[in-house]
Motif scaffolding. Structure first.
Motif, PDB file in Angstrom:
ATOM      1  N   ARG A   1      68.806  43.149  63.389  1.00  0.00           N
ATOM      2  CA  ARG A   1      67.671  42.419  63.943  1.00  0.00           C
ATOM      3  C   ARG A   1      67.178  43.080  65.219  1.00  0.00           C
ATOM      4  O   ARG A   1      67.925  43.747  65.926  1.00  0.00           O
ATOM      5  CB  ARG A   1      68.080  40.976  64.229  1.00  0.00           C
ATOM      6  CG  ARG A   1      68.842  40.377  63.066  1.00  0.00           C
ATOM      7  CD  ARG A   1      69.567  39.125  63.475  1.00  0.00           C
ATOM      8  NE  ARG A   1      70.613  38.814  62.508  1.00  0.00           N
ATOM      9  CZ  ARG A   1      71.176  37.642  62.397  1.00  0.00           C
ATOM     10  NH1 ARG A   1      70.785  36.652  63.185  1.00  0.00           N
ATOM     11  NH2 ARG A   1      72.121  37.439  61.500  1.00  0.00           N
ATOM     12  N   SER A   2      65.911  42.845  65.500  1.00  0.00           N
ATOM     13  CA  SER A   2      65.299  43.415  66.690  1.00  0.00           C
ATOM     14  C   SER A   2      64.975  42.345  67.718  1.00  0.00           C
ATOM     15  O   SER A   2      65.229  42.520  68.904  1.00  0.00           O
ATOM     16  CB  SER A   2      64.023  44.168  66.303  1.00  0.00           C
ATOM     17  OG  SER A   2      63.315  44.571  67.447  1.00  0.00           O
ATOM     18  N   ALA A   3      64.397  41.243  67.268  1.00  0.00           N
ATOM     19  CA  ALA A   3      63.978  40.203  68.201  1.00  0.00           C
ATOM     20  C   ALA A   3      63.750  38.889  67.471  1.00  0.00           C
ATOM     21  O   ALA A   3      63.518  38.860  66.260  1.00  0.00           O
ATOM     22  CB  ALA A   3      62.695  40.610  68.921  1.00  0.00           C
ATOM     23  N   TYR A   4      63.812  37.814  68.263  1.00  0.00           N
ATOM     24  CA  TYR A   4      63.413  36.492  67.810  1.00  0.00           C
ATOM     25  C   TYR A   4      62.212  36.058  68.665  1.00  0.00           C
ATOM     26  O   TYR A   4      62.145  36.388  69.853  1.00  0.00           O
ATOM     27  CB  TYR A   4      64.530  35.474  68.013  1.00  0.00           C
ATOM     28  CG  TYR A   4      65.788  35.765  67.250  1.00  0.00           C
ATOM     29  CD1 TYR A   4      66.854  36.399  67.882  1.00  0.00           C
ATOM     30  CD2 TYR A   4      65.931  35.395  65.919  1.00  0.00           C
ATOM     31  CE1 TYR A   4      68.026  36.658  67.204  1.00  0.00           C
ATOM     32  CE2 TYR A   4      67.108  35.645  65.232  1.00  0.00           C
ATOM     33  CZ  TYR A   4      68.152  36.283  65.876  1.00  0.00           C
ATOM     34  OH  TYR A   4      69.310  36.538  65.197  1.00  0.00           O
TER      35      TYR A   4
ATOM     36  N   TYR B   1      56.545  27.772  65.425  1.00  0.00           N
ATOM     37  CA  TYR B   1      57.177  28.584  64.384  1.00  0.00           C
ATOM     38  C   TYR B   1      58.164  29.559  64.998  1.00  0.00           C
ATOM     39  O   TYR B   1      57.896  30.168  66.035  1.00  0.00           O
ATOM     40  CB  TYR B   1      56.126  29.385  63.611  1.00  0.00           C
ATOM     41  CG  TYR B   1      55.117  28.553  62.872  1.00  0.00           C
ATOM     42  CD1 TYR B   1      53.931  28.170  63.486  1.00  0.00           C
ATOM     43  CD2 TYR B   1      55.327  28.177  61.550  1.00  0.00           C
ATOM     44  CE1 TYR B   1      52.987  27.413  62.808  1.00  0.00           C
ATOM     45  CE2 TYR B   1      54.387  27.422  60.863  1.00  0.00           C
ATOM     46  CZ  TYR B   1      53.225  27.048  61.506  1.00  0.00           C
ATOM     47  OH  TYR B   1      52.287  26.307  60.821  1.00  0.00           O
ATOM     48  N   CYS B   2      59.259  29.737  64.323  1.00  0.00           N
ATOM     49  CA  CYS B   2      60.263  30.726  64.695  1.00  0.00           C
ATOM     50  C   CYS B   2      60.044  31.975  63.841  1.00  0.00           C
ATOM     51  O   CYS B   2      59.720  31.872  62.644  1.00  0.00           O
ATOM     52  CB  CYS B   2      61.645  30.143  64.427  1.00  0.00           C
ATOM     53  SG  CYS B   2      63.013  31.246  64.742  1.00  0.00           S
ATOM     54  N   LYS B   3      60.228  33.134  64.447  1.00  0.00           N
ATOM     55  CA  LYS B   3      60.094  34.395  63.725  1.00  0.00           C
ATOM     56  C   LYS B   3      61.249  35.325  64.049  1.00  0.00           C
ATOM     57  O   LYS B   3      61.649  35.455  65.217  1.00  0.00           O
ATOM     58  CB  LYS B   3      58.773  35.091  64.089  1.00  0.00           C
ATOM     59  CG  LYS B   3      58.499  36.351  63.255  1.00  0.00           C
ATOM     60  CD  LYS B   3      57.196  37.016  63.648  1.00  0.00           C
ATOM     61  CE  LYS B   3      57.366  37.980  64.777  1.00  0.00           C
ATOM     62  NZ  LYS B   3      56.181  38.834  64.988  1.00  0.00           N
ATOM     63  N   LEU B   4      61.737  35.966  63.019  1.00  0.00           N
ATOM     64  CA  LEU B   4      62.763  37.006  63.174  1.00  0.00           C
ATOM     65  C   LEU B   4      62.125  38.339  62.818  1.00  0.00           C
ATOM     66  O   LEU B   4      61.452  38.464  61.797  1.00  0.00           O
ATOM     67  CB  LEU B   4      63.945  36.724  62.238  1.00  0.00           C
ATOM     68  CG  LEU B   4      64.931  37.863  61.990  1.00  0.00           C
ATOM     69  CD1 LEU B   4      65.635  38.245  63.285  1.00  0.00           C
ATOM     70  CD2 LEU B   4      65.953  37.475  60.925  1.00  0.00           C
ATOM     71  N   THR B   5      62.345  39.334  63.671  1.00  0.00           N
ATOM     72  CA  THR B   5      61.863  40.683  63.404  1.00  0.00           C
ATOM     73  C   THR B   5      63.046  41.605  63.191  1.00  0.00           C
ATOM     74  O   THR B   5      63.959  41.638  64.025  1.00  0.00           O
ATOM     75  CB  THR B   5      61.012  41.201  64.565  1.00  0.00           C
ATOM     76  OG1 THR B   5      59.942  40.286  64.815  1.00  0.00           O
ATOM     77  CG2 THR B   5      60.407  42.561  64.224  1.00  0.00           C
TER      78      THR B   5
END
Length: 117
Positions: free
Chosen positions: A31-34, A95-99
């Motif tokens: 993962r890179s960021a939330y 909204y939550c996002k995972l990158t």
């Protein structure tokens, strides 16, 4: 399949606080960021806050800086957004996002926050 499950939204009076949670499930890649985004009625989705992983570097949209705090608990695979001193203009779906490290994005289903007296 990756799932991001948000919770913690609801109704709160101006000046109140809420803590949003985003549990990340079935992730087997780096993962890179939330990030937390929000979208108010009739407006575009906007970035509210983000945190890198594993570095933990945080960034905030100007209108929430000093009031909101993003954090993560790696042991629980959960990301949080602590929202204090809420204002009516914070009303939105959050909204939550995972990158991922390959810049692929994964989104949660959203949780409604209503700030009203």
């Amino acid at each position: 399949q990756v799932q991001l499950v948000e919770s913690g939204g609801g109704w709160v009076q101006p000046g109140g606080s809420l803590r949003l949670s985003c549990e990340v499930q079935r992730v087997a890649f780096s993962r890179s960021a939330y990030s937390w985004y929000r979208q108010a009625p009739g407006k575009e989705r906007e970035l509210v806050a983000s945190i890198t992983t594993p570095g933990g570097v945080t960034t905030y949209e100007d209108s929430v800086a000093g009031r909101f705090a993003i954090s993560r608990d790696d042991a629980k695979d959960t990301v949080y957004l602590q929202m204090n001193t809420l204002k009516r203009e914070d009303t939105a779906v959050y909204y939550c996002k995972l990158t991922s490290i390959t810049s692929r994005s994964y989104w949660g289903q959203g949780t409604q926050v209503v700030v009203s007296s």
